[in-house]
Enzyme design. Sequence first.
Site, PDB file in Angstrom:
ATOM      1  N   SER A 154       0.850  -1.181   0.000  1.00  0.00           N
ATOM      2  CA  SER A 154       0.000   0.000   0.000  1.00  0.00           C
ATOM      3  C   SER A 154       0.893   1.241   0.000  1.00  0.00           C
ATOM      4  O   SER A 154       1.817   1.344   0.804  1.00  0.00           O
ATOM      5  CB  SER A 154      -0.870  -0.028   1.253  1.00  0.00           C
ATOM      6  OG  SER A 154      -1.576   1.160   1.334  1.00  0.00           O
ATOM      7  N   GLY A 155       0.610   2.172  -0.913  1.00  0.00           N
ATOM      8  CA  GLY A 155       1.392   3.404  -0.969  1.00  0.00           C
ATOM      9  C   GLY A 155       2.619   3.288  -1.852  1.00  0.00           C
ATOM     10  O   GLY A 155       3.414   4.226  -1.929  1.00  0.00           O
ATOM     11  N   THR A 176      -1.704   2.712  -7.881  1.00  0.00           N
ATOM     12  CA  THR A 176      -2.812   3.446  -8.503  1.00  0.00           C
ATOM     13  C   THR A 176      -2.271   4.495  -9.471  1.00  0.00           C
ATOM     14  O   THR A 176      -2.774   4.647 -10.594  1.00  0.00           O
ATOM     15  CB  THR A 176      -3.664   4.098  -7.409  1.00  0.00           C
ATOM     16  OG1 THR A 176      -4.080   3.075  -6.523  1.00  0.00           O
ATOM     17  CG2 THR A 176      -4.872   4.782  -7.996  1.00  0.00           C
ATOM     18  N   ASN A 190      -0.810   5.823   3.130  1.00  0.00           N
ATOM     19  CA  ASN A 190      -1.036   6.504   1.849  1.00  0.00           C
ATOM     20  C   ASN A 190      -2.207   7.470   2.025  1.00  0.00           C
ATOM     21  O   ASN A 190      -3.256   7.088   2.530  1.00  0.00           O
ATOM     22  CB  ASN A 190      -1.369   5.421   0.797  1.00  0.00           C
ATOM     23  CG  ASN A 190      -1.572   6.014  -0.578  1.00  0.00           C
ATOM     24  OD1 ASN A 190      -1.576   7.228  -0.750  1.00  0.00           O
ATOM     25  ND2 ASN A 190      -1.732   5.136  -1.557  1.00  0.00           N
ATOM     26  N   SER A 229      -5.263   6.162  -0.409  1.00  0.00           N
ATOM     27  CA  SER A 229      -5.152   4.716  -0.531  1.00  0.00           C
ATOM     28  C   SER A 229      -6.442   4.133  -1.091  1.00  0.00           C
ATOM     29  O   SER A 229      -7.536   4.482  -0.651  1.00  0.00           O
ATOM     30  CB  SER A 229      -4.873   4.147   0.855  1.00  0.00           C
ATOM     31  OG  SER A 229      -4.812   2.762   0.779  1.00  0.00           O
ATOM     32  N   SER A 230      -6.299   3.258  -2.082  1.00  0.00           N
ATOM     33  CA  SER A 230      -7.504   2.635  -2.642  1.00  0.00           C
ATOM     34  C   SER A 230      -7.991   1.612  -1.629  1.00  0.00           C
ATOM     35  O   SER A 230      -7.240   0.728  -1.232  1.00  0.00           O
ATOM     36  CB  SER A 230      -7.173   1.915  -3.938  1.00  0.00           C
ATOM     37  OG  SER A 230      -6.232   2.645  -4.667  1.00  0.00           O
ATOM     38  N   GLY A 280      -2.539  -3.165  -2.024  1.00  0.00           N
ATOM     39  CA  GLY A 280      -1.243  -3.800  -1.794  1.00  0.00           C
ATOM     40  C   GLY A 280      -1.232  -4.572  -0.491  1.00  0.00           C
ATOM     41  O   GLY A 280      -2.150  -4.490   0.328  1.00  0.00           O
ATOM     42  N   GLU A 325      -0.749  -5.463   3.103  1.00  0.00           N
ATOM     43  CA  GLU A 325      -0.870  -4.532   4.230  1.00  0.00           C
ATOM     44  C   GLU A 325      -0.508  -5.208   5.546  1.00  0.00           C
ATOM     45  O   GLU A 325      -1.000  -6.298   5.840  1.00  0.00           O
ATOM     46  CB  GLU A 325      -2.305  -4.010   4.334  1.00  0.00           C
ATOM     47  CG  GLU A 325      -2.527  -2.797   3.477  1.00  0.00           C
ATOM     48  CD  GLU A 325      -3.951  -2.274   3.516  1.00  0.00           C
ATOM     49  OE1 GLU A 325      -4.776  -2.826   4.269  1.00  0.00           O
ATOM     50  OE2 GLU A 325      -4.222  -1.311   2.787  1.00  0.00           O
TER      51      GLU A 325
HETATM   52  N1  LIG Z   1       5.163   8.110 -10.175  1.00  0.00           N
HETATM   53  C1  LIG Z   1       4.876   8.888  -9.134  1.00  0.00           C
HETATM   54  N2  LIG Z   1       5.247  10.171  -9.170  1.00  0.00           N
HETATM   55  C2  LIG Z   1       4.937  10.984  -8.145  1.00  0.00           C
HETATM   56  N3  LIG Z   1       4.299  10.589  -7.021  1.00  0.00           N
HETATM   57  C3  LIG Z   1       3.903   9.304  -6.934  1.00  0.00           C
HETATM   58  C4  LIG Z   1       4.148   8.408  -7.996  1.00  0.00           C
HETATM   59  N4  LIG Z   1       3.639   7.222  -7.631  1.00  0.00           N
HETATM   60  C5  LIG Z   1       3.103   7.376  -6.387  1.00  0.00           C
HETATM   61  N5  LIG Z   1       3.234   8.643  -5.984  1.00  0.00           N
HETATM   62  C6  LIG Z   1       2.780   9.208  -4.696  1.00  0.00           C
HETATM   63  O1  LIG Z   1       2.508   8.175  -3.796  1.00  0.00           O
HETATM   64  C7  LIG Z   1       1.185   8.206  -3.330  1.00  0.00           C
HETATM   65  C8  LIG Z   1       0.617   6.800  -3.210  1.00  0.00           C
HETATM   66  O2  LIG Z   1       0.495   6.216  -4.466  1.00  0.00           O
HETATM   67  P1  LIG Z   1      -0.647   5.213  -4.820  1.00  0.00           P
HETATM   68  O3  LIG Z   1      -0.535   4.911  -6.247  1.00  0.00           O
HETATM   69  O4  LIG Z   1      -1.933   5.724  -4.350  1.00  0.00           O
HETATM   70  O5  LIG Z   1      -0.280   3.977  -3.963  1.00  0.00           O
HETATM   71  P2  LIG Z   1      -0.966   2.560  -3.924  1.00  0.00           P
HETATM   72  O6  LIG Z   1      -2.083   2.615  -4.932  1.00  0.00           O
HETATM   73  O7  LIG Z   1       0.086   1.627  -4.292  1.00  0.00           O
HETATM   74  O8  LIG Z   1      -1.457   2.407  -2.571  1.00  0.00           O
HETATM   75  C9  LIG Z   1       0.444   8.994  -4.347  1.00  0.00           C
HETATM   76  O9  LIG Z   1      -0.623   9.661  -3.750  1.00  0.00           O
HETATM   77  C10 LIG Z   1       1.509   9.960  -4.847  1.00  0.00           C
HETATM   78  O10 LIG Z   1       1.589  11.067  -3.988  1.00  0.00           O
HETATM   79 MG   LIG Z   2      -4.026   2.429  -4.671  1.00  0.00          MG
END
Ligand SMILES: Nc1ncnc2c1ncn2[C@@H]1O[C@H](COP(=O)(O)OP(=O)(O)O)[C@@H](O)[C@H]1O
Ligand SMILES: [Mg+2]
Length: 1136
Positions: A107-108, A112, A157, A160-161, A387, A389
């Site tokens: 997660s994070g 996404t 996060n 977080s989804s 992810g 957790e």
């Molecule tokens: N390629 C990227 N560039 C900039 N920031 C990113 C990138 N990927 C993730 N982040 C940062 O990390 C945070 C969490 O990403 P997210 O995709 O929501 O995580 P996950 O879906 O894996 O839980 C996002 O809100 C963003 O701020």
């Molecule tokens: Mg997500």
Amino acid sequence: MEVKTSLLDNMIGVGDMVLLEPLSEESFIENLKKRFDHNEIYTYIGSVVISMNPYKSLSIYSAEKVEEYRNRNFYELSPHIYALADEAYRSLRHQDKDQCILITGESGAGKTEASKFVMSYVAAVCGKGQEVNKVKEQLLQSNPVLEAFGNAKTVRNDNSSRFGKYMDIEFDFKGDPLGGVISNYLLEKSRVVKQPRGERNFHIFYQLLSGASDDMLKKLKLDRDFSKYNYLSLDSATVNGLDDAASFRTVRNAMQIVGFMEDEVQSILELIAAVLKLGNIEFKPESRVNGFDESRVKDKNDLKEMCELLGIEQSVLERAFSFRTVEAKMEKVSTTLNVAQAYYARDALAKNLYSRLFTWLVNRINESIKAQTKTRKKVMGVLDIYGFEIFEDNSFEQFIINYCNEKLQQIFIELTLREEQEEYIREGIEWTNIEYFNNAIICDLIENNKNGILAMLDEECLRPGTVTDETFLDKLNTVCAEHQHFESRLSKNSKFLTDHSLPHNCFRIQHYAGKVLYRVEGFVDKNNDLLYRDLSQAMYKANHNLIKLLFPEGNPAKVNLKRPPTAGFQFRASVGTLMKNLLTKNPNYIRCIKPNDKKAAHIFTDSLVCHQVRYLGLMENVRVRRAGYAFRQAYEPCLERYKMLCKQTWPHWKGPAREGVEVLLSDLQVPAEEFAYGRSKIFIRNPRTLFFLEEKRRQCLEDLAALIQKIYRGWKCRTHFLLLKKSQVVVAAWYRRFAQQKKYQKIRCSALVVQSFIRGWKARKLLRELKHKKRCEEAVTTISAYWHGTQARWELRRLKKEAWNKHAVSVIWAAWLGTKARRELKRLKEEARRKHAIAVIWAYWLGLKVRREYRKFFRANAGKKIYDFTIQRIIQKYYLGLKKTMPSMSPIDKSWSTCPYGFLDGTHQELRRIFHLWRCKKYRSQFTEEKKATYEEKLAASELFKDKKALYPSSVSQPFKGDYVEITKNPKYQKLNSLVEDKVLLADVVSKINRANGKGTPRIFLLTKKCLVLADQKTGQVKASVPLPDLSSVFVSTQNDGFFALKLREGATSAAKGDYLLSSDRLIEIITKLYCTGAASAERNQIKIDISDEFLVQFKQDKVCVKFIQGTPKNSNSVSCKRKNNRLLEVSVPSP
Ligand SMILES: Nc1ncnc2c1ncn2[C@@H]1O[C@H](COP(=O)(O)OP(=O)(O)O)[C@@H](O)[C@H]1O
Ligand SMILES: [Mg+2]
């Protein structure tokens, strides 16, 4: 300009871990760190992309980058997520293979975000056009909507989804998007009613409260203040860098684009508001006779508002919070709920409401974005699932999430590690086995149908009797105790008996990604996911379309006594389908790694990364890659693709495909260690070799294209030339024909001219001959005509003579006949006259007879009456005529009509007199006193002078003003005025005639009632004053002059100087006034007025005669007075 960087150009660290030397965990992490420090967040392991979350925005997602990576070979440019997306999209388009993009990580870690980058890349490079753009826009805009309702801030996060998402994007054969299908997995609904410390509820609650207008909030009966709502955690209500209000606008906009109707949006927001209200409903206990407590709603306001929002009858819902009806077979039993149960029911309702709304949203979006055609589609699936957790407190949700991750890891292992190795063995390639951890055993621990944890849980939930989380744990302890990945304090496995990190109400699973401790509390409830039927029935009764739709089981007509499937069962089933689905597609991996736990940029926590690298099995991945071959392909397609690189195989290879490939590779001198021949496939070790082949192929294709082009151009030019030649012949033929035609026409023209000239000449000749002939004929005709004429005239003359004779006879005859006729006429007339005379005489005689008879009666009566009547009529007519001819009302009008009847002459004159008198009277009656006096004076003047003095007529029209010198106003005569005692009757300037020479001197003449005064005109000095009684008479001439003499009484004192001879133009007025004044005073005699052309004037001693004569023409203009001798003054007056 094309930017061309290679995977090997300017490389920071190593772009592809396969090339890492030496390969160890340290060097692996060192390489990641080095690249991370230089913002190189992507690294390859062969075709797998490792993505490090940078926690900051990088400028590597621009439109230029998209262009850079578009249609480029995977290994051509430095590692990027776009390269993977491009590769997937291209093989979807060109090789017709369905693709899936599997994004995994904690997660994070950026899953996404990565999924969004992939989607936006595909959207940018696929087809364009109005319809396509709309589809793209809808696909992309579904993200913000789902994120608002399904994402929340967690400690890991901020966005977080809290649900798993798999999206199939569907394309047509050209690669244009047609639509999509979204599947969602297990929303973490417990978050609706309770959030761990430092976390938030789903974004939409905060977005609605911050972003909605006051109006809307009022409609939804909400308050902007978060603290008013029990369901919203307050310690992290606002998140740094997250503008809830702006997000709300974005979400509303996205909903509109995706195709939500305005009333649908309103319904959704009403449900959200209802959930918030639901959280505020509180209960209190009320004791019952049987000793149990029954719950009651504490403050009914929120309940009321919620019911109003959803159109639910308040009493129904209130009852549903106090009672529970259990139906079994044909029985219905109603039990009361205590306070705790009421709270449980409330939260269950809120969770269900929200999660069902979420599922409805996903379905609604699918409805909008689903492909409209039924044609075969190519599919690209993007999987963004929660992810792995590990929290402090892990519950049922974490258990499920981690199970899902285990399954994904399985797929990865299946496809990249096991499958690959098995393929080498199958293909007979020499291969040394590489050890890796296969997590199938953990999956089995969880999902095994017989004794898996989920099966145990279901069994426990369905079991009759008291079921608690503890009984469930007991069951696990007995069934799973032996499993090497299951740990529990109470399990038979004695090694955990003393493990204090493992509490009694927990169990621990050694996941592939680490050990996770699950607290067993709530497992049973969450798995049961129980909503009391009373509540679902209450919801179904709501007067709100959406709510009704969400609780179909509340429909009393469809009571289903069967238990709904448990949450765990549902999830396991949907994960199963997902896995099956993924296995049919070509996988593309993105493995997300989280550099630190602080969500901070630039921090790289080695231990954390190392842990992730280990459990993701990345090292094994590299090893398999390195030991194995980067690329494999069946011989036939391989030969088909590269056959143009070798003369023997081009254009057709006759033998078996494998031999063709062998010939091809040896011809290209590819080193033997770079490839291996399998049973059905060729294996290429290094991507660069493949790259080399591709490059060669590209060049060769270019050459081939040039060749085709050359031949085509040659063919085209030749056909063009032949066409030109053919055309030229046709043109020449046509031209020749045209020229000959022209020549022929010219000759024909000339021939015609010559011909016409000859014909003309011939014709003229003929004409001339004909003219001669005609003239001869005319001459003959003329001669014969003359001859005929002469003959005719002779005949005429003869005939005339004959006619004359005949005429004379007829005249004589006619005359004789006339005489006869006249005689006869005369006779007839005589006879007629005689007859007429007889008739007249007869008529007279008859008249006479009648008159005689009649006269007798007439004489007796009518005669007198007729006479009277006639006279009366005449008089009447006379009067009416007179009325019409009346003269005007002016007294001086002399006109009068003439009398029309002689016998009325007397009357006529009398009437004229009467009328005159009457109009005079009328005229006089308008006079004022003053005017009357003036007219009296005028009358006196007329009596005195009319027809006696020639001056008189000119005076008639002059008004008698009296004072002409304005004696009272003129300051010069002030003294004079004061001397005069009486009212001044007349004041004027007169001339006093000098007796010596007859010349005049101007004097003021004043007349009062008593006297008259003469005074100097300039000084106003009195020269003489004569009392009126002293004046005996006045002399004037008959002529048209102004001379007059005042004769004084002899012996009077004023007569000492003698009489006065004066002259004035206003003689008539002066004398009249004198006369009238004199007549008014009774005490003396009247002043006598003498009018004659000769009179005597007494000047002192001598008497002088004043004689008036008609003047000579010399001095005809004015009156002149001359002294002739001592006794005569002669006044000559111009003749009139
Ligand atoms: N390629 C990227 N560039 C900039 N920031 C990113 C990138 N990927 C993730 N982040 C940062 O990390 C945070 C969490 O990403 P997210 O995709 O929501 O995580 P996950 O879906 O894996 O839980 C996002 O809100 C963003 O701020
Ligand atoms: Mg997500």
